[in-house]
Design an enzyme around this catalytic site. Structure first.
Site, PDB file in Angstrom:
ATOM      1  N   CYS A  89      13.831  10.086   7.513  1.00 40.67           N
ATOM      2  CA  CYS A  89      13.664   9.547   8.913  1.00 40.67           C
ATOM      3  C   CYS A  89      15.328   9.844   9.575  1.00 40.67           C
ATOM      4  O   CYS A  89      15.256   9.570  10.695  1.00 40.67           O
ATOM      5  CB  CYS A  89      13.177   8.143   8.884  1.00 40.67           C
ATOM      6  SG  CYS A  89      14.128   7.180   7.632  1.00 40.67           S
ATOM      7  N   GLU A  95      10.674  14.675  16.511  1.00 41.78           N
ATOM      8  CA  GLU A  95      11.198  14.731  15.098  1.00 41.78           C
ATOM      9  C   GLU A  95      10.153  15.671  14.515  1.00 41.78           C
ATOM     10  O   GLU A  95       8.993  15.515  14.388  1.00 41.78           O
ATOM     11  CB  GLU A  95      10.913  13.547  14.668  1.00 41.78           C
ATOM     12  CG  GLU A  95      11.212  13.031  12.998  1.00 41.78           C
ATOM     13  CD  GLU A  95      10.730  11.620  12.874  1.00 41.78           C
ATOM     14  OE1 GLU A  95       9.699  11.195  12.802  1.00 41.78           O
ATOM     15  OE2 GLU A  95      11.486  10.956  11.700  1.00 41.78           O
ATOM     16  N   GLU A 123       9.955   0.635  10.850  1.00 43.75           N
ATOM     17  CA  GLU A 123      10.924   1.850  10.472  1.00 43.75           C
ATOM     18  C   GLU A 123      10.101   3.076  10.805  1.00 43.75           C
ATOM     19  O   GLU A 123       9.611   3.443  10.107  1.00 43.75           O
ATOM     20  CB  GLU A 123      11.625   1.585   9.172  1.00 43.75           C
ATOM     21  CG  GLU A 123      13.056   2.292   9.172  1.00 43.75           C
ATOM     22  CD  GLU A 123      12.638   3.709   8.923  1.00 43.75           C
ATOM     23  OE1 GLU A 123      12.628   4.603   9.698  1.00 43.75           O
ATOM     24  OE2 GLU A 123      12.713   4.028   7.803  1.00 43.75           O
ATOM     25  N   LYS A 181       0.687  -1.329   0.108  1.00 42.90           N
ATOM     26  CA  LYS A 181      -0.024   0.220   0.025  1.00 42.90           C
ATOM     27  C   LYS A 181       0.871   1.233   0.036  1.00 42.90           C
ATOM     28  O   LYS A 181       1.650   1.441   0.457  1.00 42.90           O
ATOM     29  CB  LYS A 181      -0.920  -0.061   1.270  1.00 42.90           C
ATOM     30  CG  LYS A 181      -2.051   1.223   1.122  1.00 42.90           C
ATOM     31  CD  LYS A 181      -2.644   1.426   2.333  1.00 42.90           C
ATOM     32  CE  LYS A 181      -1.934   2.643   3.279  1.00 42.90           C
ATOM     33  NZ  LYS A 181      -1.887   4.020   2.501  1.00 42.90           N
ATOM     34  N   GLY A 206       7.058   4.507   8.492  1.00 37.03           N
ATOM     35  CA  GLY A 206       6.216   5.538   8.868  1.00 37.03           C
ATOM     36  C   GLY A 206       6.387   6.222  10.200  1.00 37.03           C
ATOM     37  O   GLY A 206       7.447   5.902  10.684  1.00 37.03           O
TER      38      GLY A 206
HETATM   39  P1  NAD Z   1       2.065   7.815   8.595  1.00 36.19           P
HETATM   40  O1  NAD Z   1       2.682   6.885   9.738  1.00 36.19           O
HETATM   41  O2  NAD Z   1       0.467   8.256   9.063  1.00 36.19           O
HETATM   42  O3  NAD Z   1       1.823   7.119   7.171  1.00 36.19           O
HETATM   43  C1  NAD Z   1       2.716   6.167   6.738  1.00 36.19           C
HETATM   44  C2  NAD Z   1       1.674   5.112   6.074  1.00 36.19           C
HETATM   45  O4  NAD Z   1       1.059   4.376   7.132  1.00 36.19           O
HETATM   46  C3  NAD Z   1       0.962   5.714   4.978  1.00 36.19           C
HETATM   47  O5  NAD Z   1       0.817   4.710   3.935  1.00 36.19           O
HETATM   48  C4  NAD Z   1      -0.370   5.558   5.667  1.00 36.19           C
HETATM   49  O6  NAD Z   1      -1.466   5.648   4.923  1.00 36.19           O
HETATM   50  C5  NAD Z   1      -0.287   4.376   6.409  1.00 36.19           C
HETATM   51  N1  NAD Z   1      -1.153   4.434   7.708  1.00 36.19           N
HETATM   52  C6  NAD Z   1      -1.602   5.316   8.264  1.00 36.19           C
HETATM   53  N2  NAD Z   1      -2.304   5.046   9.396  1.00 36.19           N
HETATM   54  C7  NAD Z   1      -2.599   3.825   9.479  1.00 36.19           C
HETATM   55  C8  NAD Z   1      -3.204   2.626  10.145  1.00 36.19           C
HETATM   56  N3  NAD Z   1      -3.723   2.996  11.100  1.00 36.19           N
HETATM   57  N4  NAD Z   1      -2.838   1.480   9.812  1.00 36.19           N
HETATM   58  C9  NAD Z   1      -2.143   1.015   8.947  1.00 36.19           C
HETATM   59  N5  NAD Z   1      -1.714   2.038   7.813  1.00 36.19           N
HETATM   60  C10 NAD Z   1      -1.518   3.214   8.286  1.00 36.19           C
HETATM   61  O7  NAD Z   1       3.004   8.877   8.369  1.00 36.19           O
HETATM   62  P2  NAD Z   1       2.470  10.400   7.509  1.00 36.19           P
HETATM   63  O8  NAD Z   1       1.433  10.788   7.911  1.00 36.19           O
HETATM   64  O9  NAD Z   1       2.858  10.138   6.194  1.00 36.19           O
HETATM   65  O10 NAD Z   1       3.423  11.093   8.398  1.00 36.19           O
HETATM   66  C11 NAD Z   1       3.492  11.738   9.594  1.00 36.19           C
HETATM   67  C12 NAD Z   1       4.836  11.654  10.398  1.00 36.19           C
HETATM   68  O11 NAD Z   1       5.428  10.210  10.158  1.00 36.19           O
HETATM   69  C13 NAD Z   1       5.747  12.627   9.814  1.00 36.19           C
HETATM   70  O12 NAD Z   1       5.669  13.820  10.099  1.00 36.19           O
HETATM   71  C14 NAD Z   1       7.132  11.832  10.124  1.00 36.19           C
HETATM   72  O13 NAD Z   1       7.333  12.201  11.576  1.00 36.19           O
HETATM   73  C15 NAD Z   1       6.814  10.535  10.022  1.00 36.19           C
HETATM   74  N6  NAD Z   1       7.165   9.869   8.976  1.00 36.19           N
HETATM   75  C16 NAD Z   1       8.398   9.070   8.878  1.00 36.19           C
HETATM   76  C17 NAD Z   1       8.724   8.355   7.878  1.00 36.19           C
HETATM   77  C18 NAD Z   1       9.848   7.555   8.181  1.00 36.19           C
HETATM   78  O14 NAD Z   1      10.663   7.315   7.015  1.00 36.19           O
HETATM   79  N7  NAD Z   1      10.171   6.832   9.131  1.00 36.19           N
HETATM   80  C19 NAD Z   1       8.403   8.672   6.727  1.00 36.19           C
HETATM   81  C20 NAD Z   1       6.997   9.619   6.633  1.00 36.19           C
HETATM   82  C21 NAD Z   1       6.687  10.244   7.746  1.00 36.19           C
END
Ligand code: NAD
Length: 494
Positions: A297, A394, A262, A186, A239
């Site tokens: 990240c 972060e 991660e 996804k 994420g």
């Molecule tokens: P997020 O964790 O909300 O999203 C990452 C992925 O998880 C997306 O594909 C999203 O659709 C999915 N997701 C969201 N809620 C979910 C759930 N309940 N169950 C399963 N999948 C789910 O991250 P974001 O909103 O894209 O970014 C928010 C914060 O996350 C950023 O500000 C940053 O601090 C962090 N982030 C970290 C990384 C990393 O590389 N570690 C990357 C992007 C964002």
């Protein structure tokens, strides 16, 4: 009838045709809904793509399940490798399409997107090399001959973020399929385009239907359905920490699927005053925070500079930060594109306000650039106190917190005083200090006299709340295989 094709023209005139359906069982199909994907440089809609909810997630998982038990599980490693090499060649062939879509969708400079796409081909070729080398061990124990086999896990769900969309896709799909697993990936709802273009290449390469499925959709709908599905055997996630926790919970409440996470970080960068090449230290330190508009990240977002060189370092750092052009990602001179979304820009601006309110000095930047798109100045906070919010949380943007330190043991304590542990950097010309400090840092990656070195050959992953499991290198294979131990009784007569 729903149209599942979009014709997209980039600002440089480049044209791409794209399937906008969910890629399930080697077909592009309609979803439960649609979602608009926004160009962060303009705030305008690029395309509308199909979005999955639980029904489409189930279709994709059933397709992967069928493909796994229908032959992929037992497939010859040589065949998997051939398909992966073919896919890598197609990625190279269509690299301009993929890079343009990535830049439109994510906002990263085109040259960086081109580098990312080249990396994707490298990842598939690298992991293709393992496909026919998945050996166990032979163990002779107490008259029994034992041997181990490394078997694929089954259906692997992958949930990826928006900061390196096509690269994250390769980090998840390449190790999964080389080991004989099937995948449902996804994308982030914010950056689905390069993955959909890639999906067409999966079919063209000749992968059997169901081996690689690529869907998009919202996290709380499609992501959650994937994390809870009883036929998903593993989830690999990149994420936020909050979503990582939600995925662990979903796994616990469903089939106890295996998970790797991660989850980002607040990586320290320690610059000692014996550093031999100040220009190099400044270059890598600015790169470590401002590349990808700080949306990394592993960003080295806390810099500790030893007191003897603090003033000089800060002066040079600000000069270099200012030199990076912020602007249109299709402009060749641009170093920093926009932030991913209005909401994310606002979140970063909120941290900048908090930094000021808590007494740190905003020595550079801090402002939005222009009224169109989500651009932000590279921002430097100096003399930041250890307990300041911007030193601890972060930010995921082009904002760095710099402070002064005196002695080595104190800076190691400060560097490790964080719930995160993804990466760290050390700048020194003293080899003993480099090794001692690297050993003491609680982080999955430590860079000495450099930052941001991340590639397919080095394991990558976090200590503490930065997650668990290692991606990249042969360490990644452990997350996609399970070990079976077979014991044969040899005591019967000859
Ligand atoms: P997020 O964790 O909300 O999203 C990452 C992925 O998880 C997306 O594909 C999203 O659709 C999915 N997701 C969201 N809620 C979910 C759930 N309940 N169950 C399963 N999948 C789910 O991250 P974001 O909103 O894209 O970014 C928010 C914060 O996350 C950023 O500000 C940053 O601090 C962090 N982030 C970290 C990384 C990393 O590389 N570690 C990357 C992007 C964002």
């Amino acid at each position: 009838m729903t149209t599942l094709v979009a014709n997209i023209t980039a600002p440089d005139g480049y044209k791409v045709t794209l399937n906008t359906g969910l890629f399930i069982n080697n077909d592009f199909v309609v979803g439960a809904n649609t979602t608009d994907t926004i160009n962060p440089s303009t705030g305008k809609v690029i395309a509308s793509v199909q979005a999955a909810e639980s029904k489409q997630v189930d279709l994709a998982v059933q397709a992967a399940h069928k493909a796994f038990y229908g032959g992929w599980k037992q497939s010859d490693g040589r065949k998997r490798a051939r398909l992966m090499h073919k896919l890598a060649d197609l990625v190279d062939r269509d690299s301009d399409d993929l890079a343009h879509l990535e830049t439109l969708d994510n906002g990263k400079p085109l040259k960086n997107a081109q580098r990312d796409v080249a990396e994707v081909a490298n990842y598939f070729r690298y992991f293709a090399g393992f496909a026919d080398k998945l050996h166990g061990k032979v163990i002779d124990a107490q008259g029994k001959l034992s041997y181990t086999v490394h078997e694929p896990i089954g259906v692997c769900g992958a949930i990826i973020p928006w900061n390196f969309p096509i690269v994250m896709l390769s980090w998840k799909i390449a190790p999964a399929v080389c080991t004989g697993n099937c995948v449902v990936l996804k994308t982030s709802e914010m950056t689905p385009l390069s993955a959909l273009k890639f999906a067409a290449l999966v079919k063209e390469a000749g992968f059997p239907p169901g081996v690689i499925n690529i869907i998009t959709g919202y996290g709380h709908l499609a992501g959650d359905a994937l994390a809870r599905h009883m036929k998903v055997d593993k989830i690999a996630f990149t994420g936020s920490v909050a979503t990582g926790r939600a995925i662990m919970k979903a796994a616990a409440e469903s089939n106890l699927k295996k998970i790797t996470l991660e989850l980002g970080g607040k990586s320290p960068n320690i610059v000692f005053d014996d550093v031999e090449n100040m220009d190099e230290a400044v270059f890598y330190s600015t790169f470590g925070i401002y590349y990808n508009a700080g949306q990394m990240c592993f960003a080295t977002s806390r810099i500790y500079v030893q007191e003897g060189i603090y003033d000089k370092f800060v002066e040079n750092f600000k000069k270099m930060a200012q030199a990076g052009k912020v602007g249109c990602p299709f402009d060749k001179a641009t170093f920093q594109g926009p932030q991913i979304s209005e909401a994310h820009l606002k979140k970063i601006m909120g941290y900048i306000d908090t930094g000021k309110k808590e007494g740190a000095t905003c020595s550079l930047g801090g402002n939005r650039v222009g009224n169109t798109g989500y651009f932000l100045e590279p921002t430097v906070f100096t003399d930041v106190k250890p307990d300041a919010t911007i030193m601890k949380e972060e930010i995921f943007g082009p904002v760095v917190a710099i402070c002064k330190f005196k002695d080595t043991s104190d800076v190691i304590r400060q560097a490790n005083d964080t719930p995160f542990g993804l990466a760290a950097a050390v700048f020194t010309s003293n080899i003993t200090r480099a090794v001692t400090v690297s050993n003491a840092l609680e982080a999955g990656s430590v860079w000495v006299n450099c930052t941001s070195v991340v590639n397919e050959r080095n394991p990558f992953g976090g200590y503490k709340q930065s997650g668990f499991g290692r991606e990249n290198s042969n360490y990644a294979l452990d997350n996609y295989t399970q070990v079976k131990s077979i014991k044969i009784n040899l005591s019967s007569k000859l």
